[in-house]
Enzyme design. Structure first.
Site, mmCIF file in Angstrom:
data_model
loop_
_atom_site.group_PDB
_atom_site.id
_atom_site.type_symbol
_atom_site.label_atom_id
_atom_site.label_comp_id
_atom_site.label_asym_id
_atom_site.label_seq_id
_atom_site.Cartn_x
_atom_site.Cartn_y
_atom_site.Cartn_z
ATOM 1 N N VAL A 86 -20.445 -3.871 53.243
ATOM 2 C CA VAL A 86 -19.302 -4.241 54.096
ATOM 3 C C VAL A 86 -19.034 -5.732 53.901
ATOM 4 C CG1 VAL A 86 -18.469 -4.349 56.472
ATOM 5 C CG2 VAL A 86 -19.985 -2.493 55.771
ATOM 6 N N ARG A 94 -12.612 -13.234 60.647
ATOM 7 C CA ARG A 94 -12.282 -13.263 62.079
ATOM 8 C C ARG A 94 -10.791 -13.168 62.351
ATOM 9 N NH1 ARG A 94 -16.672 -12.932 60.716
ATOM 10 N NH2 ARG A 94 -18.515 -14.031 61.491
ATOM 11 N N ARG A 95 -10.160 -12.289 61.591
ATOM 12 C CA ARG A 95 -8.775 -11.961 61.941
ATOM 13 C C ARG A 95 -8.573 -10.447 61.932
ATOM 14 N NH1 ARG A 95 -5.770 -14.735 56.735
ATOM 15 N NH2 ARG A 95 -7.318 -16.354 57.004
ATOM 16 N N ILE A 97 -10.033 -7.958 59.992
ATOM 17 C CA ILE A 97 -10.042 -7.122 58.780
ATOM 18 C C ILE A 97 -11.192 -6.111 58.807
ATOM 19 C CG2 ILE A 97 -10.284 -7.139 56.251
ATOM 20 C CD1 ILE A 97 -8.638 -9.714 56.238
ATOM 21 N N SER A 122 -26.563 -6.781 58.680
ATOM 22 C CA SER A 122 -26.935 -8.130 58.232
ATOM 23 C C SER A 122 -27.138 -9.058 59.422
ATOM 24 C CB SER A 122 -25.838 -8.690 57.326
ATOM 25 O OG SER A 122 -24.617 -8.769 58.040
ATOM 26 N N TYR A 127 -22.365 -4.798 65.274
ATOM 27 C CA TYR A 127 -22.036 -3.368 65.236
ATOM 28 C C TYR A 127 -22.102 -2.606 66.559
ATOM 29 C CZ TYR A 127 -21.823 -4.181 60.300
ATOM 30 O OH TYR A 127 -21.462 -4.683 59.074
ATOM 31 N N PHE A 402 -30.095 0.644 52.006
ATOM 32 C CA PHE A 402 -28.822 0.888 51.328
ATOM 33 C C PHE A 402 -27.784 -0.117 51.792
ATOM 34 C CE2 PHE A 402 -26.824 2.923 55.051
ATOM 35 C CZ PHE A 402 -27.954 3.264 55.779
HETATM 36 C C1 LIG Z 1 -19.360 -9.436 59.001
HETATM 37 C C2 LIG Z 1 -17.986 -9.495 58.394
HETATM 38 C C3 LIG Z 1 -17.757 -8.245 57.565
HETATM 39 C C4 LIG Z 1 -16.964 -9.577 59.552
HETATM 40 O O1 LIG Z 1 -15.649 -9.460 59.033
HETATM 41 P P1 LIG Z 1 -14.365 -9.987 59.854
HETATM 42 O O2 LIG Z 1 -13.158 -9.461 59.198
HETATM 43 O O3 LIG Z 1 -14.477 -11.451 60.059
HETATM 44 O O4 LIG Z 1 -14.552 -9.252 61.257
HETATM 45 P P2 LIG Z 1 -13.371 -8.948 62.317
HETATM 46 O O5 LIG Z 1 -12.499 -10.156 62.433
HETATM 47 O O6 LIG Z 1 -12.691 -7.671 61.989
HETATM 48 O O7 LIG Z 1 -14.235 -8.778 63.612
HETATM 49 C C5 LIG Z 1 -14.391 -7.534 64.258
HETATM 50 C C6 LIG Z 1 -15.182 -7.762 65.497
HETATM 51 O O8 LIG Z 1 -16.539 -8.108 65.130
HETATM 52 C C7 LIG Z 1 -16.864 -9.410 65.639
HETATM 53 N N1 LIG Z 1 -17.671 -10.059 64.615
HETATM 54 C C8 LIG Z 1 -17.352 -10.222 63.335
HETATM 55 N N2 LIG Z 1 -18.340 -10.840 62.687
HETATM 56 C C9 LIG Z 1 -19.308 -11.067 63.606
HETATM 57 C C10 LIG Z 1 -20.594 -11.662 63.532
HETATM 58 N N3 LIG Z 1 -21.071 -12.166 62.396
HETATM 59 N N4 LIG Z 1 -21.323 -11.699 64.657
HETATM 60 C C11 LIG Z 1 -20.854 -11.207 65.820
HETATM 61 N N5 LIG Z 1 -19.628 -10.622 65.936
HETATM 62 C C12 LIG Z 1 -18.878 -10.564 64.835
HETATM 63 C C13 LIG Z 1 -15.550 -10.097 65.892
HETATM 64 O O9 LIG Z 1 -15.682 -11.080 66.894
HETATM 65 C C14 LIG Z 1 -14.657 -8.942 66.313
HETATM 66 O O10 LIG Z 1 -14.905 -8.596 67.645
HETATM 67 P P3 LIG Z 1 -13.780 -7.871 68.539
HETATM 68 O O11 LIG Z 1 -12.919 -7.046 67.627
HETATM 69 O O12 LIG Z 1 -14.579 -7.042 69.494
HETATM 70 O O13 LIG Z 1 -13.018 -8.988 69.192
HETATM 71 C C15 LIG Z 1 -17.801 -10.759 57.515
HETATM 72 O O14 LIG Z 1 -18.108 -11.884 58.283
HETATM 73 C C16 LIG Z 1 -18.698 -10.751 56.283
HETATM 74 O O15 LIG Z 1 -18.294 -10.295 55.223
HETATM 75 N N6 LIG Z 1 -19.917 -11.308 56.391
HETATM 76 C C17 LIG Z 1 -20.829 -11.443 55.243
HETATM 77 C C18 LIG Z 1 -21.318 -10.127 54.729
HETATM 78 C C19 LIG Z 1 -21.924 -9.307 55.826
HETATM 79 O O16 LIG Z 1 -22.750 -9.771 56.598
HETATM 80 N N7 LIG Z 1 -21.505 -8.032 55.899
HETATM 81 C C20 LIG Z 1 -22.005 -7.084 56.833
HETATM 82 C C21 LIG Z 1 -23.066 -6.302 56.156
HETATM 83 S S1 LIG Z 1 -23.933 -5.251 57.265
#
Ligand SMILES: CC(C)(COP(=O)(O)OP(=O)(O)OC[C@H]1O[C@@H](n2cnc3c(N)ncnc32)[C@H](O)[C@@H]1OP(=O)(O)O)[C@@H](O)C(=O)NCCC(=O)NCCS
Length: 402
Positions: A86, A94-95, A97, A122, A127, A402
């Site tokens: 992911v 944080r918009r 996606i 991660s 989640y 995984f």
């Molecule tokens: C984690 C990741 C996928 C989040 O993507 P993003 O597009 O910024 O997330 P969104 O803006 O759609 O956020 C969705 C929700 O999750 C929350 N959120 C996102 N990242 C978060 C984090 N690291 N910690 C806590 N909350 C988080 C947001 O606040 C938002 O909350 P809400 O919808 O209830 O207001 C991105 O930061 C990333 O690629 N990180 C590095 C790789 C990684 O860790 N991937 C996950 C593997 S398990």
């Protein structure tokens, strides 16, 4: 294909999108990916199954899932979507996606009808809002082998041979399958995952040696050695055992590695390892971590798939803040088997879907969630009944990452 309010397009990937998906993975997880690793993931997921987010022509987000079968208490294998890789580009965080990708991906998972969706996280804060709860508990322990002595009451069953893992593949995979079929949280391991373990690529050794193997008729250990300033550590990559004797025999063999200073391994909460030693304090926990997270996609199907340790009659209100898997459910258990139906009756237990996910494989306690105000129960005896019924004979443990 959908377009978000921010002008981001969400669609299914094609083969041509993979180089961009891989680049995003490399950047987001700070790990360069070999062509072999890309081919491996493509084989597991299917080239045209990821869901991706595009800003114009740029891939700015991706998620994918692997079809899996996971064991639940009692030994049934339940179909699950194993979500992985992911990513959202650092330029687009944080918009919303991830939320847009997950909304699409979970709509597909729901249509596929699998009762469970699973992942490893991660970061722990992401989640829960999507209905996932941590559902296994593992600890990394380290033992200074020089001082470890087996307790005099612990037998010496023997039966362990040293093997080259690749040469012992049929025995190792057969033992894994036996262990997997009884262990909640353990997934069926596909051949291409085994291929990669036995190929043991240099890029995945973390600076350690190639894999060594210890084999017993009912268990095996795969480990590698890492040299450091304070001597050599044997890092156990996998310890699978289906009998008490094989567990003891394999630990005896590990503790017999005379030139090794330290043994590191991952254990579940009820692992008898500390009781094998005259000094149980030598088993030092260096970290405690969740591995597998579960989102229950279909509450009746998931709750009816597992067995329970006592009779139970309870109406639960399950709140799903992400999709519509929640509602009120009457759970009736007799002789270990459950019938779970939707109901309008007043609930005796109220909890969110992520909390139910954490209770599902028996690794967490309803009473502890109640103490945190994350679960409400009508009275204390209902909590006791839940905890007893949802327990599991074997500790939950993820089978492969995984
Ligand atoms: C984690 C990741 C996928 C989040 O993507 P993003 O597009 O910024 O997330 P969104 O803006 O759609 O956020 C969705 C929700 O999750 C929350 N959120 C996102 N990242 C978060 C984090 N690291 N910690 C806590 N909350 C988080 C947001 O606040 C938002 O909350 P809400 O919808 O209830 O207001 C991105 O930061 C990333 O690629 N990180 C590095 C790789 C990684 O860790 N991937 C996950 C593997 S398990």
């Amino acid at each position: 294909m959908t377009t978000t309010t921010g002008g981001i397009t969400i669609r299914t990937a094609t083969e041509q999108d993979w180089p961009k998906i891989v680049l995003l993975n490399e950047i987001c997880f700070a790990t360069p990916q070999t062509p072999e690793l890309t081919a491996f993931w493509k084989g597991l997921v299917g080239a045209d199954r990821p869901v991706i987010a595009l800003d114009g022509a740029a891939v700015v987000g991706a998620t994918m899932d692997i079809p899996m079968t996971v064991t639940v208490p009692g030994g049934a294998g339940v179909a699950a979507a194993g979500i992985t890789a992911v990513t959202v580009a650092p330029t687009h965080r944080r918009r919303g996606i991830l939320r847009a990708l997950y909304t699409e991906q979970h709509a597909r998972i729901r249509r596929s009808g699998v009762p469970l969706s699973i992942l490893t996280a991660s970061e722990g804060g992401i989640y829960g809002r999507f209905g996932y709860g941590p559902t296994t508990v593992e600890s990394t322990v380290g033992i200074d082998r020089r001082f470890a002595a087996l307790h005099p009451d612990v037998p010496d069953p023997g039966g362990v041979r040293v093997v080259r893992p690749v040469e012992a593949r049929p025995s190792i995979t057969e033992i894994y399958d036996r262990w997997q079929r009884r262990t909640p949280g353990a997934q069926v391991r596909p051949d291409n995952v085994w291929d990669r373990i036995f190929a043991d690529p240099e890029s995945e050794r973390g600076g350690g040696t190639s894999l060594f193997g210890l084999l017993h008729d009912d268990g095996y250990v795969l480990y590698r050695c890492v040299s450091g300033e304070h001597g050599t550590t044997a890092r156990v990559q996998e310890f699978r055992s289906v009998t008490d004797d094989s567990h003891i025999a394999l630990w005896r063999a590990l503790l017999g590695l005379d030139l090794i200073r330290r043994i590191e391994a991952s254990v579940v909460p009820d692992d008898p390892l500390p009781y094998l030693l005259t000094d149980s304090r030598l088993v030092r926990t260096t970290s405690r971590h969740d591995e597998l997270w579960v989102r229950i996609m279909d509450v009746p199907a998931a709750l009816e798939a597992r067995v329970y340790r006592c009779d139970l009659d309870v109406v639960m209100q399950v709140d799903d803040g992400f999709l519509d898997a929640g509602g009120r459910f009457a759970l009736r258990v007799r002789d270990g088997r459950a019938v779970c139906t939707r109901t309008e009756t007043d609930p005796q237990v109220v909890l969110a879907l992520d909390v139910l996910g954490s209770l599902y494989l028996g690794a967490h306690r309803a009473r502890a969630f109640a103490a945190a105000n994350r679960l409400w129960a009508v009275d204390s005896s209902t909590l006791d009944a839940l905890d007893l019924a949802f327990g599991s004979e074997y500790s939950a443990q993820m089978g492969w990452g995984f």
